[in-house]
Design a protein around this motif. Structure first.
Motif, mmCIF file in Angstrom:
data_model
loop_
_atom_site.group_PDB
_atom_site.id
_atom_site.type_symbol
_atom_site.label_atom_id
_atom_site.label_comp_id
_atom_site.label_asym_id
_atom_site.label_seq_id
_atom_site.Cartn_x
_atom_site.Cartn_y
_atom_site.Cartn_z
ATOM 1 N N VAL B 377 -4.790 11.097 -2.152
ATOM 2 C CA VAL B 377 -5.427 11.128 -0.838
ATOM 3 C C VAL B 377 -6.171 9.819 -0.542
ATOM 4 C CG1 VAL B 377 -6.983 12.441 0.665
ATOM 5 C CG2 VAL B 377 -5.694 13.623 -1.120
ATOM 6 N N PHE B 378 -6.977 9.385 -1.461
ATOM 7 C CA PHE B 378 -7.805 8.203 -1.219
ATOM 8 C C PHE B 378 -6.951 6.978 -0.854
ATOM 9 C CE2 PHE B 378 -9.604 4.234 -2.719
ATOM 10 C CZ PHE B 378 -10.799 4.215 -2.030
ATOM 11 N N ILE B 379 -5.801 6.853 -1.493
ATOM 12 C CA ILE B 379 -4.973 5.646 -1.285
ATOM 13 C C ILE B 379 -4.295 5.623 0.099
ATOM 14 C CG2 ILE B 379 -4.498 5.321 -3.742
ATOM 15 C CD1 ILE B 379 -1.717 6.556 -3.170
ATOM 16 N N GLN B 380 -4.167 6.798 0.751
ATOM 17 C CA GLN B 380 -3.388 6.865 1.993
ATOM 18 C C GLN B 380 -3.842 5.898 3.080
ATOM 19 O OE1 GLN B 380 -0.522 8.282 2.135
ATOM 20 N NE2 GLN B 380 -0.828 9.105 0.089
ATOM 21 N N PRO B 381 -5.157 5.847 3.404
ATOM 22 C CA PRO B 381 -5.573 4.908 4.464
ATOM 23 C C PRO B 381 -5.204 3.458 4.151
ATOM 24 C CG PRO B 381 -7.325 6.459 4.011
ATOM 25 C CD PRO B 381 -6.296 6.668 2.951
ATOM 26 N N SER B 382 -5.273 3.068 2.870
ATOM 27 C CA SER B 382 -4.903 1.687 2.521
ATOM 28 C C SER B 382 -3.403 1.476 2.730
ATOM 29 C CB SER B 382 -5.257 1.388 1.065
ATOM 30 O OG SER B 382 -6.618 1.544 0.865
ATOM 31 N N LEU B 383 -2.621 2.486 2.344
ATOM 32 C CA LEU B 383 -1.168 2.369 2.509
ATOM 33 C C LEU B 383 -0.799 2.277 3.985
ATOM 34 C CD1 LEU B 383 0.173 5.029 -0.056
ATOM 35 C CD2 LEU B 383 0.062 2.569 -0.351
ATOM 36 N N GLU B 384 -1.595 2.976 4.814
ATOM 37 C CA GLU B 384 -1.259 3.050 6.242
ATOM 38 C C GLU B 384 -2.024 2.042 7.084
ATOM 39 O OE1 GLU B 384 -0.162 7.480 7.509
ATOM 40 O OE2 GLU B 384 -2.254 7.153 7.043
ATOM 41 N N TYR B 385 -2.900 1.277 6.439
ATOM 42 C CA TYR B 385 -3.845 0.440 7.177
ATOM 43 C C TYR B 385 -3.174 -0.352 8.306
ATOM 44 C CZ TYR B 385 -7.674 -2.751 8.040
ATOM 45 O OH TYR B 385 -8.682 -3.447 8.641
ATOM 46 N N LYS B 386 -2.049 -0.973 7.974
ATOM 47 C CA LYS B 386 -1.423 -1.855 8.963
ATOM 48 C C LYS B 386 -0.690 -1.077 10.064
ATOM 49 C CE LYS B 386 -1.337 -5.784 5.940
ATOM 50 N NZ LYS B 386 -0.680 -6.396 4.809
ATOM 51 N N THR B 387 -0.617 0.231 9.918
ATOM 52 C CA THR B 387 0.084 1.002 10.959
ATOM 53 C C THR B 387 -0.873 1.849 11.783
ATOM 54 O OG1 THR B 387 0.501 2.789 9.411
ATOM 55 C CG2 THR B 387 2.243 1.174 9.648
ATOM 56 N N TYR B 388 -2.166 1.702 11.511
ATOM 57 C CA TYR B 388 -3.125 2.520 12.271
ATOM 58 C C TYR B 388 -3.130 2.168 13.764
ATOM 59 C CZ TYR B 388 -5.263 5.225 8.533
ATOM 60 O OH TYR B 388 -5.487 6.124 7.532
ATOM 61 N N TRP B 389 -2.774 0.920 14.083
ATOM 62 C CA TRP B 389 -2.709 0.554 15.505
ATOM 63 C C TRP B 389 -1.709 1.470 16.225
ATOM 64 C CZ3 TRP B 389 1.908 -0.868 17.636
ATOM 65 C CH2 TRP B 389 2.935 -1.200 16.739
ATOM 66 N N LYS B 463 -6.924 -3.633 1.891
ATOM 67 C CA LYS B 463 -5.924 -4.061 2.876
ATOM 68 C C LYS B 463 -4.751 -4.797 2.225
ATOM 69 C CE LYS B 463 -9.782 -4.567 5.937
ATOM 70 N NZ LYS B 463 -10.745 -5.539 6.459
ATOM 71 N N ASP B 464 -5.071 -5.689 1.299
ATOM 72 C CA ASP B 464 -3.993 -6.450 0.657
ATOM 73 C C ASP B 464 -3.823 -5.957 -0.768
ATOM 74 O OD1 ASP B 464 -3.613 -8.234 2.861
ATOM 75 O OD2 ASP B 464 -5.585 -9.044 2.334
ATOM 76 N N TYR B 465 -2.792 -5.227 -0.984
ATOM 77 C CA TYR B 465 -2.548 -4.706 -2.329
ATOM 78 C C TYR B 465 -1.097 -4.980 -2.697
ATOM 79 C CZ TYR B 465 -0.225 -1.000 0.191
ATOM 80 O OH TYR B 465 0.635 -0.335 1.020
ATOM 81 N N LYS B 466 -0.856 -5.098 -3.997
ATOM 82 C CA LYS B 466 0.536 -5.331 -4.422
ATOM 83 C C LYS B 466 1.139 -4.046 -4.941
ATOM 84 C CE LYS B 466 0.964 -10.208 -5.013
ATOM 85 N NZ LYS B 466 -0.262 -10.941 -5.278
ATOM 86 N N ASP B 467 0.304 -3.219 -5.562
ATOM 87 C CA ASP B 467 0.793 -1.915 -5.993
ATOM 88 C C ASP B 467 -0.329 -0.890 -5.887
ATOM 89 O OD1 ASP B 467 -0.651 -2.821 -8.228
ATOM 90 O OD2 ASP B 467 1.175 -3.644 -9.087
ATOM 91 N N ILE B 468 0.058 0.378 -5.974
ATOM 92 C CA ILE B 468 -0.901 1.461 -5.726
ATOM 93 C C ILE B 468 -2.090 1.436 -6.701
ATOM 94 C CG2 ILE B 468 -1.107 3.990 -5.743
ATOM 95 C CD1 ILE B 468 1.682 3.912 -4.313
ATOM 96 N N PRO B 469 -1.885 1.170 -7.995
ATOM 97 C CA PRO B 469 -3.055 1.137 -8.888
ATOM 98 C C PRO B 469 -4.147 0.172 -8.428
ATOM 99 C CG PRO B 469 -1.061 1.187 -10.177
ATOM 100 C CD PRO B 469 -0.635 1.057 -8.762
#
Lengths: 242, 543
Positions: B377-389, B463-469
């Motif tokens: 759950v916690f990771i979802q906003p980061s994964l979606e960050y660039k699509t929130y617009w 915002k800038d991540y290379k992998d989920i961990p």
């Protein structure tokens, strides 16, 4: 200056370049036109020594280009379509880094000139991560223009630029051409191609369908119009192959 | 060489600038993370020191046991380093963002390659170094090593790290050469996670604690023999242990021969990676970056569906198409199995012990749930960050969007939560009152942790991540874990008095029950809705 012979490139199952051939001389602004996915960026990347072709050859200044040819890369200024610049460096540090790699002295007068032309004076000492897209593009163009290479490979150079910078860009490219430099531009902007080009190549589906001056293209294709748009549409819609 | 120095200089500048130009928030984060790191470093040293001191004083087996623990520590860090060095090259080398830029420069490929190798070794080993340095120092301090001995030991440890990381990088390059696919990283990660989960479960179920008890061996001699056996003799980790033994006994020959083994292996491996593997990497870098086979999903006729259905379908598809996410269920299952197994091994004969364990068990389950929320759950906003617009451009209210997200993720948390609480209650054998009490608490914590996890994910996106961990271990991830820890402690503290009275059989007044439950619900309310309030505000104002 540049000779491209039977250039082929395949990504997985997709043949992106199918025997591309063209030649570009000094004092030329050579514009690559074509729809999305036609192979323009791949061609530019191979010319810049970023990608290796599957077959075919590229000769720049009479020497064969490859990813490992670092000597030839010193003569090239390459602007990618999706540029990556180290976000944690300042603009000035980035320029210094590029210059130290190219082993060139940074001329202060020129540096100040480009800073003012691109209106980057206030931003140059700030980290690049604080820059807008246009500012990053200006910084990259500045890093290339400052070096004055012999060959300019510019992929969509006007993306994000403000009108003043666009106007400066156009003037400067013309100046470079007059100085004997070679410029290859990749763009979707037909008016830019019309204004700057000495030769135009229309790439479609991985092939150079036709290339030459605008006048040659319109005569060859029997397009009795001044508009490059008409030429482009005729080539891409009717899918004229060779 | 100049090119190499220029690129290295660039990396140092990048590092320094990230400190120099850090915003106030970034500086606070940095100080906080460093503070946690220092605490971790010091506590690792203190714990290791205390353990070594205790073990050293054990009669007969003390010195053997110290060597055994050191050997196991070095071996596990050696294996962990190899594993992490198989994964790290994908972000530092194969998917490196600046590779194209560096290739466009007149820089020798050898310089770029060497720089990337160095970067990979650093990135793969810093975390292990933070653990292994205090661990080794504790051993050196207990054995009264002088500065020279400490330096020799440090050199040996560094050589071991260099060998392990280089082996990992070579495996990674070889795998990429034979299986050039962008999905290789996911495949390796999934395989490693499954492999480690299975190994961990099998090790736990084999009850290794028996090995520490001489009574499980037919003769004391067998036990001593077992303790004095080398651990993975052929591995460089054992050579470091031999150096340690040599330093204790002032055995110069043992130290020199093993140091030589490490140096020679290091040199051979480095020559291999710089010459042979440089050429292989060159080939496979282009093979991987050019392999972009796109998987086409079935083209279905677009039908109008409800917002919930569309978003839920998107979430599930995204989850299933990202193996790194769903494979973490395997870890959850392994952790849960081991957790239940541990409980079943506890001596629970008396009623009050059963209730106490059952109550404390709630904190264990809530920690597992926190880990699941962090991973899913916690990771979802980061994964979606660039699509929130895009989400914000939809004719969909923020409230509704958050609610849909909550409904989608709640079952993922609820299912393991319920399974764990019901199974552990059955294993412990508590009465019906405590069983329902535990069930209620876990049920509520599932709701609260899901809301808090998503909200904190929005408040602290990576915002800038290379992998989920990287998202999980970001500042926000750390904040979520710390806040959830406080929440768990407060929740259980608010109920502790009630449980104490229940165990003692003291009559509990209704007003007392009301008061304790009121406090409990308030804690839950605050932890769920405070982050949610600020997350909603941030979502509206920022993205």
């Amino acid at each position: 200056m540049i000779k491209v012979v039977d250039l082929c490139k395949r990504f997985g199952n997709k043949e992106v370049l199918k025997k591309i051939n063209f030649e570009v001389n000094s004092c030329e602004v050579f514009v690559l036109l074509g729809p999305n996915g036609a192979g323009k960026t791949t061609t530019i990347k191979i010319l810049a020594g970023i990608l290796e072709a599957d077959s075919g050859e590229v000769y720049i200044l009479g020497e064969k280009m490859s990813v490992l040819n670092t000597k030839l890369k010193k003569h090239i200024g390459y602007l990618p379509d999706e540029p990556y610049i180290y976000p944690k460096l300042t603009g000035k540090e980035f320029i210094e880094f590029v210059f130290s790699i190219y082993e060139k002295e940074l001329e202060n007068e020129k540096y100040k000139f480009f800073l003012s032309q691109f209106e980057l004076e206030d931003a140059i000492n700030l980290p690049i991560e604080t820059y807008s897209k246009g500012m990053k593009q200006k910084l990259l163009l500045m890093s290339i223009f400052l070096r004055e290479p012999d060959l300019y490979l510019l992929d969509e150079p006007l993306v994000g630029l403000d009108p003043k910078s666009i106007s400066f860009f156009k003037k400067y490219i013309t100046e470079l051409k007059n100085k004997g430099k070679t410029i290859i531009l990749c763009t979707h902007l037909l008016d830019l191609a019309e204004q700057l080009s000495t030769k135009i190549a229309i790439i479609y589906d991985g092939r150079v369908i036709i290339y030459g001056s605008k006048q040659y293209l319109s005569e060859y294709l029997n397009v009795f119009s001044d508009s490059l748009e008409d030429i482009y549409i005729k080539v891409t819609q009717n899918k004229i192959y060779e | 060489m100049n090119d190499f120095l220029a690129i290295t200089n660039l990396n140092i500048k990048i590092l320094l600038n990230s400190i120099k130009f850090a915003t106030k928030t970034e500086k606070i984060r940095g100080v906080f993370i460093n503070f946690i790191g220092i605490i971790f470093f010091i506590s690792s040293y203190i714990i290791s020191y205390e353990v070594v001191i205790y073990i050293s004083t054990l009669p007969v087996i003390g010195s053997l046991f110290v060597i055994r623990i050191l050997a196991l520590g070095f071996l596990s860090s050696f294996v962990m380093l190899i594993f992490s060095s198989i994964i790290i090259p994908f972000s530092t080398m194969f998917e490196s963002e600046d590779f194209h830029f560096l290739f466009s420069l007149p820089v020798k490929y050898e310089s770029i390659y060497l720089n990337k190798i160095m970067l990979t070794i650093l990135r793969a080993s810093w975390m292990i170094l933070v653990i292994i340095i205090p661990f080794t120092t504790a051993f050196a301090v207990v054995k009264n090593f002088n500065l020279l001995k400490c330096l020799i030991l440090l050199l040996a440890v560094l050589l071991k790290i260099l060998i392990a990381t280089t082996i990992g990088i070579m495996i990674s390059i070889l795998l990429s050469y034979f299986f050039p696919s962008k999905k290789l990283k996911n495949f390796i990660l999934v395989s490693l996670i499954i492999f480690l989960s299975v190994v961990y479960s099998v090790l736990r179920f084999s009850q290794p604690e028996k090995l520490l008890k001489p009574e499980y061996f037919p003769e004391v001699f067998n036990y001593l023999d077992f303790l004095s056996q080398p651990v993975a003799k052929a591995f460089p980790s054992w050579w470091v242990v031999e150096i340690f033994k040599g330093l204790i006994n002032n055995d110069v020959y043992l130290v020199t021969i093993n140091l030589l083994k490490l140096v020679i292996s290091g040199v051979i491996i480095f020559i291999l990676i710089f010459n042979v593997f440089r050429k292989i990497f060159y080939k496979c870098y282009f093979l991987i970056s050019e392999k972009n086979k796109t998987k086409f999903y079935k083209d279905k006729i677009i039908k109008l569906k409800s917002a919930f259905f569309v978003i839920a379908t998107k979430e599930i598809k995204t989850l299933l198409r990202e193996p790194i996410q769903w494979v973490q269920f395997v870890i959850v299952v392994a952790l849960s199995l081991v957790y239940i197994f541990n409980i079943s091994k506890l001596p629970l004969d008396v009623k009050y012990v059963k209730i106490t364990v059952s109550f404390l068990n709630l904190s264990g389950i809530m920690f597992i749930l926190t880990a699941i929320v962090l991973r899913f759950v916690f990771i979802q906003p980061s994964l979606e960050y660039k699509t929130y617009w895009l989400i914000k451009s939809f004719p969909l209210s923020v409230k509704k969007f958050f609610f849909i997200k909550f409904l989608v993720y709640l079952p993922i948390i609820l299912l393991p939560g319920l399974i764990l609480v019901i199974t552990s209650s059955l294993v412990i054998g508590v009465d019906r009152v405590i069983s329902f009490f535990s069930l209620g608490i876990i049920l509520l914590s599932c709701f609260v942790l899901t809301i808090a996890g998503y909200s904190l994910g929005i408040l602290f996106p990576k915002k800038d991540y290379k992998d989920i961990p990287q998202i999980e271990t970001s500042f926000g991830g750390l904040m979520f874990v710390i806040l959830s820890f406080c929440y768990i402690v407060l929740c259980l503290s608010s109920m502790a008095e009630l449980i104490r009275k229940y165990i003692l059989g003291v009559k509990i007044l209704s007003i007392e029950i009301f008061f304790y439950f009121l406090v409990f619900f308030m804690i839950n309310f605050i932890y769920a809705f405070t982050p949610l309030y600020y997350a909603r505000k941030k979502f509206i104002e920022e993205f």
